[in-house]
Design a protein around this motif. Sequence first.
Motif, PDB file in Angstrom:
ATOM      1  N   VAL A   3      29.187  38.408  25.729  1.00 28.45           N
ATOM      2  CA  VAL A   3      30.357  38.189  26.586  1.00 28.45           C
ATOM      3  C   VAL A   3      29.979  38.323  28.053  1.00 28.45           C
ATOM      4  CG1 VAL A   3      32.618  39.119  27.201  1.00 28.45           C
ATOM      5  CG2 VAL A   3      31.970  38.914  24.798  1.00 28.45           C
ATOM      6  N   SER A   4      29.200  39.346  28.396  1.00 33.58           N
ATOM      7  CA  SER A   4      28.821  39.561  29.798  1.00 33.58           C
ATOM      8  C   SER A   4      28.032  38.376  30.338  1.00 33.58           C
ATOM      9  CB  SER A   4      28.016  40.848  29.944  1.00 33.58           C
ATOM     10  OG  SER A   4      28.819  41.975  29.629  1.00 33.58           O
ATOM     11  N   ALA A  28      35.930  41.874  39.960  1.00 35.32           N
ATOM     12  CA  ALA A  28      36.955  42.919  40.019  1.00 35.32           C
ATOM     13  C   ALA A  28      37.482  43.059  41.444  1.00 35.32           C
ATOM     14  CB  ALA A  28      36.369  44.245  39.547  1.00 35.32           C
ATOM     15  N   ALA A  29      38.732  43.483  41.572  1.00 33.95           N
ATOM     16  CA  ALA A  29      39.353  43.662  42.894  1.00 33.95           C
ATOM     17  C   ALA A  29      38.578  44.678  43.728  1.00 33.95           C
ATOM     18  CB  ALA A  29      40.809  44.090  42.740  1.00 33.95           C
ATOM     19  N   GLU A  30      38.087  45.734  43.094  1.00 33.58           N
ATOM     20  CA  GLU A  30      37.206  46.705  43.746  1.00 33.58           C
ATOM     21  C   GLU A  30      35.823  46.512  43.159  1.00 33.58           C
ATOM     22  OE1 GLU A  30      38.571  50.733  43.675  1.00 33.58           O
ATOM     23  OE2 GLU A  30      40.608  50.159  44.244  1.00 33.58           O
ATOM     24  N   LYS A 109      32.473  44.847  33.479  1.00 29.86           N
ATOM     25  CA  LYS A 109      33.329  45.785  32.739  1.00 29.86           C
ATOM     26  C   LYS A 109      34.701  45.151  32.586  1.00 29.86           C
ATOM     27  CE  LYS A 109      30.976  49.938  34.283  1.00 29.86           C
ATOM     28  NZ  LYS A 109      31.045  51.195  34.987  1.00 29.86           N
ATOM     29  N   ASN A 110      35.238  45.213  31.377  1.00 34.44           N
ATOM     30  CA  ASN A 110      36.565  44.657  31.089  1.00 34.44           C
ATOM     31  C   ASN A 110      36.691  43.200  31.541  1.00 34.44           C
ATOM     32  OD1 ASN A 110      37.510  47.153  30.004  1.00 34.44           O
ATOM     33  ND2 ASN A 110      37.783  47.890  32.099  1.00 34.44           N
ATOM     34  N   GLY A 111      35.624  42.436  31.353  1.00 34.39           N
ATOM     35  CA  GLY A 111      35.653  41.012  31.653  1.00 34.39           C
ATOM     36  C   GLY A 111      35.522  40.650  33.115  1.00 34.39           C
TER      37      GLY A 111
END
Length: 128
Positions: A3-4, A28-30, A109-111
Amino acid sequence: MGVSTNIIKQAYEAFGRGDVPAILNLVAAEVDWEFVGSAGLPYAGRRRNHQEVTGFFTAVAQADDIHSFEPEEFIEAGEHVTVLGWESSTARDTRQEFQSQWIHVFTVKNGKITRWRGFFNTAARYGL
């Protein structure tokens, strides 16, 4: 392919199209995003959010004319993906043509991409 790695390949496909918004959809936003290089290189340094990552891609486009940018090998270890590649570019400020192998290290992480480090032979960019 894990997936990664699939997420990272999507990011490179978007980069190839010049589609920064599609890349940001994968980030990611951060984020902890850093090209490791000398302070004189416009795209070197750390970015922490989407606006700053957009600034990174703007700086790359303003600094270098990329002729060829090829991810060649994807090495996945859980949430970490290391990508080995090659590029041929021209530094816009000096008109110096250069080629370099590069390495990018991602954490997913988490897509979403939460960390990125980029490295290439910056001395080649300056004709050294």
